[in-house]
Design a protein around this motif. Structure first.
Motif, short mmCIF file in Angstrom:
data_model
loop_
_atom_site.label_atom_id
_atom_site.label_comp_id
_atom_site.label_asym_id
_atom_site.label_seq_id
_atom_site.Cartn_x
_atom_site.Cartn_y
_atom_site.Cartn_z
N LYS A 124 33.26 52.87 72.85
CA LYS A 124 34.04 53.74 71.98
C LYS A 124 35.51 53.35 72.01
CE LYS A 124 34.78 58.65 70.93
NZ LYS A 124 34.47 60.05 71.34
N GLY A 125 36.09 53.22 70.81
CA GLY A 125 37.49 52.83 70.69
C GLY A 125 37.71 51.36 70.41
N ASP A 126 36.64 50.53 70.54
CA ASP A 126 36.77 49.10 70.27
C ASP A 126 36.96 48.84 68.78
OD1 ASP A 126 36.51 48.51 72.90
OD2 ASP A 126 34.48 47.71 72.78
N ARG A 127 37.70 47.79 68.48
CA ARG A 127 37.86 47.33 67.10
C ARG A 127 36.76 46.32 66.78
NH1 ARG A 127 42.51 48.71 64.64
NH2 ARG A 127 44.12 49.68 65.94
N VAL A 128 36.23 46.40 65.59
CA VAL A 128 35.20 45.47 65.17
C VAL A 128 35.55 44.92 63.80
CG1 VAL A 128 33.37 46.58 66.50
CG2 VAL A 128 33.79 47.32 64.16
N LYS A 129 35.00 43.75 63.51
CA LYS A 129 35.19 43.10 62.21
C LYS A 129 33.92 43.23 61.38
CE LYS A 129 39.37 41.37 62.78
NZ LYS A 129 40.50 41.76 61.90
N ARG A 130 34.08 43.13 60.11
CA ARG A 130 32.92 43.17 59.22
C ARG A 130 31.98 42.01 59.54
NH1 ARG A 130 33.15 43.06 52.57
NH2 ARG A 130 30.89 43.22 52.24
N GLY A 131 30.69 42.31 59.71
CA GLY A 131 29.70 41.30 60.04
C GLY A 131 29.54 41.06 61.53
N GLN A 132 30.34 41.72 62.37
CA GLN A 132 30.26 41.53 63.81
C GLN A 132 29.03 42.23 64.37
OE1 GLN A 132 33.84 42.53 65.97
NE2 GLN A 132 32.71 42.95 67.86
N ILE A 133 28.25 41.53 65.22
CA ILE A 133 27.09 42.14 65.87
C ILE A 133 27.58 43.03 67.00
CG2 ILE A 133 24.99 41.71 67.19
CD1 ILE A 133 24.70 39.07 65.72
N ILE A 134 27.09 44.27 67.04
CA ILE A 134 27.55 45.21 68.05
C ILE A 134 26.46 45.57 69.07
CG2 ILE A 134 29.30 46.18 66.51
CD1 ILE A 134 27.48 48.57 66.09
N ALA A 135 25.18 45.34 68.72
CA ALA A 135 24.09 45.66 69.65
C ALA A 135 22.84 44.90 69.23
CB ALA A 135 23.82 47.16 69.69
N SER A 136 21.93 44.71 70.19
CA SER A 136 20.68 43.99 69.91
C SER A 136 19.53 44.60 70.68
CB SER A 136 20.81 42.51 70.29
OG SER A 136 21.74 41.85 69.48
N LEU A 137 18.38 44.62 70.02
CA LEU A 137 17.14 44.97 70.70
C LEU A 137 16.55 43.74 71.36
CD1 LEU A 137 15.42 47.24 68.01
CD2 LEU A 137 16.71 47.98 70.03
N ASP A 138 15.59 43.96 72.25
CA ASP A 138 14.90 42.84 72.89
C ASP A 138 14.14 42.04 71.82
OD1 ASP A 138 13.76 41.14 74.71
OD2 ASP A 138 12.08 42.49 75.13
#
Length: 354
Positions: free
Chosen positions: A80-94
């Protein structure tokens, strides 16, 4: 003789004392300053009518993200509070199981493709069109079924490929991570138990709930002034940018409509999500209106009047008024610009009027 003399003196002094008291009261009345009244001038101004409402600051550009399927959250790349860019991966499932399932579907496709081509070679088919005149009904059905089976395996491969692709969650906008349902990886999640909210701080707006009784007065483009609790001394000039077509409920259960207002450029992220405030929407303006303060206008016996000061003396002056605002009343007749009217201390004046 002495006793008689004392009585005589009392008969002589008593009238003098009474006359002195009366003279004293008259003298005090003569030198006592006349009562003072708080007054103001009748002025001309641009009379504005407004509608007031309360609301909050929100991000106009916001994305609530969730995985399309349940799975094991293997990697979480933001907090929470992080900056992200368009198209940036933020999480992944196995992805291990998904990758194996994709390989299995590819093998099924290759096997089906081999059978498909074998059947066509057997019956000397060189084009995609099956000649119904040269092929028997059974052979044609066999070849059509082979085509259906091949198409099905192609779709299976594409579905597994999409599942692998959607095992990554990426941001569709530039912004800040403003909410996370889970803050650690290594747990099983479902689409309903793991959402990620991205908000663009450069797209802040003020959204107010306008009462149903006032919404008919509101139009896109109307000027407005916003006052945020976080900046009580600052008046923010704005305008109506959008009016919701569907209603919402207020905290008291009433019906209202959400109205959106633009905010200035959010320098240094001054405007933050959830800031409370009020807005005054200018719904009507009348230039050169003759006005007096609301408290100057009195009503009695179905007549509207003011106390007009003439040569230093207040007198009742009947007036005709029109609608005003929360602090001023428009005067249609009975007064002129720069006339002086009383706006307070009416107690003594009301006694004069009796």
């Amino acid at each position: 003789m002495k006793k008689f003399t004392q009585k005589a003196w009392w008969f002589f002094l008593l009238p003098l004392l009474i006359l002195g008291f009366v003279f004293r009261e008259q003298l005090i009345g003569a030198v006592k300053p006349p009562p003072k009244y708080k007054t103001t001038k009748v002025t001309k101004t641009t009379l504005t009518q407004t509608v007031a409402a309360s609301g909050k600051v929100k991000a106009e550009e916001e994305a609530v993200l969730k995985f399309q399927t349940a799975g094991y959250l293997k990697w979480l790349g933001v907090k929470k509070g992080d900056r992200v860019k368009r198209g940036q991966i933020i999480a992944s499932l196995d992805k291990e199981t998904l990758e194996k399932e994709l390989k299995q579907e590819i093998l099924d496709y290759l096997n089906e493709r081999w059978n498909f081509e074998k059947d066509r070679r057997t019956y000397h088919i060189t084009s995609d069109d099956l000649d119904k005149y040269s092929l028997s009904y059974d052979i044609r059905n066999l070849l059509e079924k082979a085509q259906f089976d091949l198409d099905r395996t192609v779709l299976d491969v594409e579905i597994k490929n999409l599942a692998l692709k959607y095992a990554n969650l990426w941001s569709p906008i530039d912004g800040l991570v403003t909410a996370l349902d889970t803050e650690t990886a290594g747990i099983n999640i479902t689409p309903t138990t793991a959402t990620f909210t991205i908000s663009n701080p450069a797209s802040m707006v003020f959204v107010a709930k306008v009462d149903e009784a006032d919404i008919g007065k509101i139009k896109v483009g109307q000027k407005a002034e916003i006052f945020l609790d976080a900046y009580p001394e600052e008046k923010i000039s704005s305008s109506v940018s959008q009016i919701d077509f569907t209603s919402t409920l207020t905290s008291s259960g009433g019906t209202a409509y959400e109205v959106k207002f633009s905010l200035p450029t959010n320098e240094e992220e001054k405007f933050k999500i959830g800031m409370n405030g009020d807005v005054e929407i200018i719904v009507a303006e009348k230039p050169e209106a003759l006005v007096v303060p609301l408290e100057a206008v009195r009503e009695k016996n179905n007549k509207t009047y003011v106390w007009l000061v003439v040569n230093g003396q207040p007198k009742q002056q009947e007036v005709k008024t029109a609608s005003g605002n929360e602090s001023q009343t428009e005067i249609l007749s009975g007064l002129a610009e720069n006339d002086e009217v009383v706006i307070a201390d009416f107690k003594n004046l009301d006694k004069l009027a009796k």
